[in-house]
Structure formats: structure tokens, C-alpha cells
Design a protein around this motif. Structure first.
Motif, PDB file in Angstrom:
ATOM      1  N   ARG A  20       0.834  -1.213   0.000  1.00  0.00           N
ATOM      2  CA  ARG A  20       0.000   0.000   0.000  1.00  0.00           C
ATOM      3  C   ARG A  20       0.865   1.258   0.000  1.00  0.00           C
ATOM      4  N   LEU A  21       1.985   1.225   0.716  1.00  0.00           N
ATOM      5  CA  LEU A  21       2.898   2.370   0.710  1.00  0.00           C
ATOM      6  C   LEU A  21       3.507   2.575  -0.677  1.00  0.00           C
ATOM      7  N   ARG A  22       3.852   1.467  -1.332  1.00  0.00           N
ATOM      8  CA  ARG A  22       4.392   1.567  -2.693  1.00  0.00           C
ATOM      9  C   ARG A  22       3.337   2.112  -3.647  1.00  0.00           C
ATOM     10  N   GLN A  23       2.091   1.676  -3.482  1.00  0.00           N
ATOM     11  CA  GLN A  23       0.993   2.180  -4.302  1.00  0.00           C
ATOM     12  C   GLN A  23       0.809   3.671  -4.080  1.00  0.00           C
TER      13      GLN A  23
ATOM     14  N   ILE B 238       1.117   6.663  -6.843  1.00  0.00           N
ATOM     15  CA  ILE B 238       0.005   7.588  -7.074  1.00  0.00           C
ATOM     16  C   ILE B 238       0.489   9.032  -6.970  1.00  0.00           C
ATOM     17  N   ARG B 239       1.325   9.314  -5.973  1.00  0.00           N
ATOM     18  CA  ARG B 239       1.856  10.680  -5.809  1.00  0.00           C
ATOM     19  C   ARG B 239       2.713  11.091  -6.999  1.00  0.00           C
ATOM     20  N   GLU B 240       3.458  10.132  -7.562  1.00  0.00           N
ATOM     21  CA  GLU B 240       4.370  10.441  -8.673  1.00  0.00           C
ATOM     22  C   GLU B 240       3.659  10.498 -10.023  1.00  0.00           C
ATOM     23  N   SER B 241       2.443  10.013 -10.093  1.00  0.00           N
ATOM     24  CA  SER B 241       1.732   9.924 -11.365  1.00  0.00           C
ATOM     25  C   SER B 241       0.448  10.746 -11.313  1.00  0.00           C
ATOM     26  N   SER B 242       0.000  11.158 -12.451  1.00  0.00           N
ATOM     27  CA  SER B 242      -1.282  11.859 -12.508  1.00  0.00           C
ATOM     28  C   SER B 242      -2.427  10.876 -12.762  1.00  0.00           C
TER      29      SER B 242
END
Length: 47
Positions: A18-21, A25-29
Motif C-alpha cells: 500500500r505504501l508503494r501504491q 500515485i503521488r508520482e503519477s497523474s
């Protein structure tokens, strides 16, 4: 081909995934599904 599979994850593995997800998400739009995270990790480590 896509298969629907049910698995049981330990709490520590779930948290790490979940942390990797969240990081992706933060790095992608775009949205990043939990399934995509799991598939990417499995592809990387099962070569």
C-alpha cells in the motif's frame, strides 16, 4: 489473459504494498491499482 485470484496477505506485506501504491500515485497523474502494484512486483522478482 487475466485471472481473478483471491490471496491472503500478511499485514506487513499489505502495508508495504500500500505504501508503494501511494508513492506511485503521488508520482503519477493517473490512478494506480493495487493489482498493478502486485503484478509489477511479481514480474520483477519472478524473472
Amino acid at each position: 489473459m487475466v485471472n481473478r485470484v483471491t490471496i491472503i496477505l500478511d499485514d506487513d506485506n499489505d502495508k508495504k504494498l500500500r505504501l508503494r501504491q501511494a508513492k506511485l500515485i503521488r508520482e503519477s497523474s493517473k490512478s494506480v491499482s493495487f493489482s498493478r502494484v502486485i503484478n509489477d512486483i511479481l514480474r520483477k522478482h519472478l524473472k
